[in-house]
Design a protein around this motif. Structure first.
Motif: not given
Length: 305
Positions: A75-81, A92-96, A244-248, A297-305
């Motif tokens: 899913r992350g690849e589709v969202v990044s596209f 829309r990418a997620k739902y598609l 986020l698409g360019n970083h883990d 305690g730092a907030t870390r974010i990543r794309l959901r696979a």
């Protein structure tokens, strides 16, 4: 509200279809009856200029040429596209992607053909379901979009009312010909009867019946203006996804400068850590990113696979 329509509806229908078949814009999704490709084009075209959609459509299908390819993608690849091609809301990418998964897992890779059943697919509302049924299976109802409303209002004086537009559009569409009819009437609105009408230049086939052409009053139904994309929350959501698409994985303070040059952790206005956390939380609620705190305690974010 069909009393607004001309008595000789067959002549109205024949004139429009003949005009469309003689010459129309050649979009790639008009050269296919593949439901997957039509769904992709419909989702991409939502509030996005068609010139931008054409390039993205070709790139998308090069990468995921069949519904099974999209279903098996991350899913992350589709969202990044989606974000990288500036195609609007990343949901829309997620739902598609989820709709493709449904088609593969619940329908054995074959799309439903009925508008009501197509609405069972994730993110597919009545308009999109009807468009896919029409253009893929010639099995839809009359499409009513902004272009169609403008044409019906100007040509036949149909009141600016959704129910009236739907009734008039259905009464005009020839039975069993939703593919050519819906393409034709949307082409009329897009080419001849735009906000600035080109009646004679485009050879509008409805001039002999058109009230606006006769009176010179080309008033059209009110159309909500699309909010500016530049500087909008939607734009920054897209920047978050691209970064986020360019970083883990990134912390909030690592992410901030990548989406705003004026990012400052302090305060609570735009460009602050609080503001950025709100964007990230929205994306997490939409299922697009994952948010977690590390040992420090730092907030870390990543794309959901």
């Amino acid at each position: 509200m069909t009393d607004h329509l001309p008595d000789d509806r067959d002549a109205v229908r024949e004139a429009l279809i003949a005009w469309y078949e003689a010459d129309h814009r050649e979009f790639p999704w008009r050269r296919t009856d593949d439901a997957y490709r039509i769904l992709v084009s419909e989702v991409m075209s939502q509030q996005t200029q068609l010139s931008r959609v054409e390039e993205a459509y070709a790139d998308f299908l090069d990468r995921w040429p069949a519904v099974s390819d999209l279903a098996s993608a991350e899913r992350g690849e589709v969202v990044s596209f989606w974000s990288g091609h500036s195609l609007g809301y990343n949901n829309r990418a997620k739902y598609l992607h989820e709709a493709a998964t449904q088609v593969v897992e619940e329908y054995d890779g074959e799309f439903p053909t009925d508008p009501d059943e197509l609405q069972e697919l994730m993110g597919v509302g009545p308009y999109t379901a009807n468009a896919v049924a029409s253009f893929a299976f010639d099995n839809g109802d009359a499409v009513v979009d902004t272009n169609v409303k403008r044409v019906l209002h100007r040509a036949f004086g149909v009141p600016d009312d959704d129910a009236a537009f739907a009734e008039a559009a259905s009464a005009l569409m020839p039975a069993g010909e939703s593919r050519v009819w819906n393409n034709a009437i949307m082409e009329l609105g897009g080419v001849a009867c735009g906000q600035s009408p080109r009646c004679d230049e485009a050879g509008c086939p409805w001039r002999r019946w058109c009230r606006a052409y006769e009176t010179g009053d080309f008033t059209a139904p009110d159309v909500p203006e699309q909010p500016s994309f530049e500087g909008s929350r939607r734009q920054f959501r897209g920047k978050v996804v691209r970064a986020l698409g360019n970083h883990d994985e990134l912390t909030l303070d690592e992410l901030g400068p990548r989406i705003r040059v004026d990012y400052s952790p302090d305060g609570d206005g735009e460009g602050s850590r609080t503001w950025l956390r709100g964007l990230v939380d929205d994306l997490a609620d939409d299922g697009l990113v994952e948010v977690a705190a590390d040992d420090g305690g730092a907030t870390r974010i990543r794309l959901r696979a």
